[in-house]
Design a protein around this motif. Structure first.
Motif, PDB file in Angstrom:
ATOM      1  N   ARG A   5       0.807  -1.218   0.000  1.00  0.00           N
ATOM      2  CA  ARG A   5       0.000   0.000   0.000  1.00  0.00           C
ATOM      3  C   ARG A   5       0.839   1.267   0.000  1.00  0.00           C
ATOM      4  O   ARG A   5       0.325   2.354  -0.177  1.00  0.00           O
ATOM      5  CB  ARG A   5      -0.903   0.019   1.227  1.00  0.00           C
ATOM      6  N   THR A   6       2.121   1.141   0.165  1.00  0.00           N
ATOM      7  CA  THR A   6       2.999   2.301   0.188  1.00  0.00           C
ATOM      8  C   THR A   6       3.117   2.869  -1.223  1.00  0.00           C
ATOM      9  O   THR A   6       3.444   2.144  -2.159  1.00  0.00           O
ATOM     10  CB  THR A   6       4.393   1.908   0.705  1.00  0.00           C
ATOM     11  N   PRO A   7       2.847   4.159  -1.392  1.00  0.00           N
ATOM     12  CA  PRO A   7       2.953   4.751  -2.734  1.00  0.00           C
ATOM     13  C   PRO A   7       4.391   4.729  -3.228  1.00  0.00           C
ATOM     14  O   PRO A   7       5.340   4.852  -2.460  1.00  0.00           O
ATOM     15  CB  PRO A   7       2.484   6.188  -2.547  1.00  0.00           C
ATOM     16  N   LEU A   8       4.538   4.572  -4.539  1.00  0.00           N
ATOM     17  CA  LEU A   8       5.859   4.567  -5.165  1.00  0.00           C
ATOM     18  C   LEU A   8       5.997   5.795  -6.043  1.00  0.00           C
ATOM     19  O   LEU A   8       5.045   6.254  -6.656  1.00  0.00           O
ATOM     20  CB  LEU A   8       6.033   3.307  -6.022  1.00  0.00           C
ATOM     21  N   SER A   9       7.189   6.311  -6.116  1.00  0.00           N
ATOM     22  CA  SER A   9       7.469   7.437  -6.988  1.00  0.00           C
ATOM     23  C   SER A   9       7.569   6.950  -8.429  1.00  0.00           C
ATOM     24  O   SER A   9       8.120   5.885  -8.702  1.00  0.00           O
ATOM     25  CB  SER A   9       8.790   8.093  -6.581  1.00  0.00           C
ATOM     26  N   MET A  10       7.054   7.756  -9.358  1.00  0.00           N
ATOM     27  CA  MET A  10       7.154   7.413 -10.778  1.00  0.00           C
ATOM     28  C   MET A  10       8.600   7.553 -11.256  1.00  0.00           C
ATOM     29  O   MET A  10       8.971   7.010 -12.290  1.00  0.00           O
ATOM     30  CB  MET A  10       6.238   8.308 -11.616  1.00  0.00           C
ATOM     31  N   GLU A  24       8.760   5.773 -17.388  1.00  0.00           N
ATOM     32  CA  GLU A  24       9.144   5.418 -18.744  1.00  0.00           C
ATOM     33  C   GLU A  24       8.354   4.240 -19.297  1.00  0.00           C
ATOM     34  O   GLU A  24       8.179   4.125 -20.509  1.00  0.00           O
ATOM     35  CB  GLU A  24      10.637   5.110 -18.803  1.00  0.00           C
ATOM     36  N   VAL A  25       7.890   3.349 -18.447  1.00  0.00           N
ATOM     37  CA  VAL A  25       7.193   2.152 -18.922  1.00  0.00           C
ATOM     38  C   VAL A  25       5.683   2.224 -18.734  1.00  0.00           C
ATOM     39  O   VAL A  25       4.965   1.337 -19.192  1.00  0.00           O
ATOM     40  CB  VAL A  25       7.734   0.880 -18.230  1.00  0.00           C
ATOM     41  N   THR A  26       5.176   3.273 -18.093  1.00  0.00           N
ATOM     42  CA  THR A  26       3.742   3.413 -17.879  1.00  0.00           C
ATOM     43  C   THR A  26       3.171   4.338 -18.954  1.00  0.00           C
ATOM     44  O   THR A  26       3.549   5.505 -19.028  1.00  0.00           O
ATOM     45  CB  THR A  26       3.454   4.015 -16.482  1.00  0.00           C
ATOM     46  N   PRO A  27       2.279   3.832 -19.790  1.00  0.00           N
ATOM     47  CA  PRO A  27       1.714   4.693 -20.836  1.00  0.00           C
ATOM     48  C   PRO A  27       0.762   5.728 -20.247  1.00  0.00           C
ATOM     49  O   PRO A  27       0.073   5.466 -19.263  1.00  0.00           O
ATOM     50  CB  PRO A  27       0.972   3.716 -21.743  1.00  0.00           C
ATOM     51  N   ASP A  28       0.734   6.894 -20.854  1.00  0.00           N
ATOM     52  CA  ASP A  28      -0.183   7.952 -20.455  1.00  0.00           C
ATOM     53  C   ASP A  28      -1.413   7.855 -21.344  1.00  0.00           C
ATOM     54  O   ASP A  28      -1.361   8.193 -22.534  1.00  0.00           O
ATOM     55  CB  ASP A  28       0.484   9.315 -20.592  1.00  0.00           C
ATOM     56  N   SER A  29      -2.510   7.381 -20.789  1.00  0.00           N
ATOM     57  CA  SER A  29      -3.722   7.175 -21.588  1.00  0.00           C
ATOM     58  C   SER A  29      -4.383   8.489 -21.977  1.00  0.00           C
ATOM     59  O   SER A  29      -5.237   8.520 -22.852  1.00  0.00           O
ATOM     60  CB  SER A  29      -4.714   6.304 -20.817  1.00  0.00           C
ATOM     61  N   GLY A  30      -3.994   9.588 -21.358  1.00  0.00           N
ATOM     62  CA  GLY A  30      -4.583  10.875 -21.686  1.00  0.00           C
ATOM     63  C   GLY A  30      -3.977  11.530 -22.915  1.00  0.00           C
ATOM     64  O   GLY A  30      -4.510  12.487 -23.448  1.00  0.00           O
TER      65      GLY A  30
END
Length: 120
Positions: A5-10, A24-30
């Motif tokens: 549950r600990t948030p992670l930095s992008m 870098e590996v997470t697509p921006d759907s917006g």
């Protein structure tokens, strides 16, 4: 369970031995991909050209443009278009249906059959 549950930095590296981050590996759907953007622009140009060669009445042409937001406007409901023209919602629907039928009939002859699925 607490650690998941600990948030992670992008900006945090995914693996300790590499510099690849979550960002870098997470697509921006917006954000629209360049290929999708170009494809939509080409389709808009084809539809504009199709409007100029079809035998749609000026009212039918305007109803289609208002209904689907063609030309930079927002999409409007049948009721809103009816108020603009002083027509009932049903009459606007009939005019829209007739115009869409004409568009579908001329799609193949103008090389727009790839967009046929977008018309109801």
């Amino acid at each position: 369970m607490y650690n998941t549950r600990t948030p992670l930095s992008m900006q945090q590296p995914i693996w300790s031995d590499q510099d690849t981050t979550f960002q870098e590996v997470t697509p921006d759907s917006g954000i629209e991909t360049p290929a999708m953007s170009v494809g939509k622009q080409i389709m808009r140009n084809h539809v504009r050209n199709l409007f100029s060669v079809l035998s749609l009445s000026p009212k039918e042409r305007r109803i289609i443009k208002l209904r689907f937001g063609i030309g930079g406007g927002k999409q409007r409901s049948l009721s809103e278009i009816g108020e603009i023209y002083g027509l009932s919602k049903e009459r606007v629907r009939q005019l829209e249906s007739r115009a869409l039928y004409k568009l579908k009939q001329n799609m193949n002859s103008h090389g727009l059959s790839a967009y046929a699925d977008f018309l109801v």
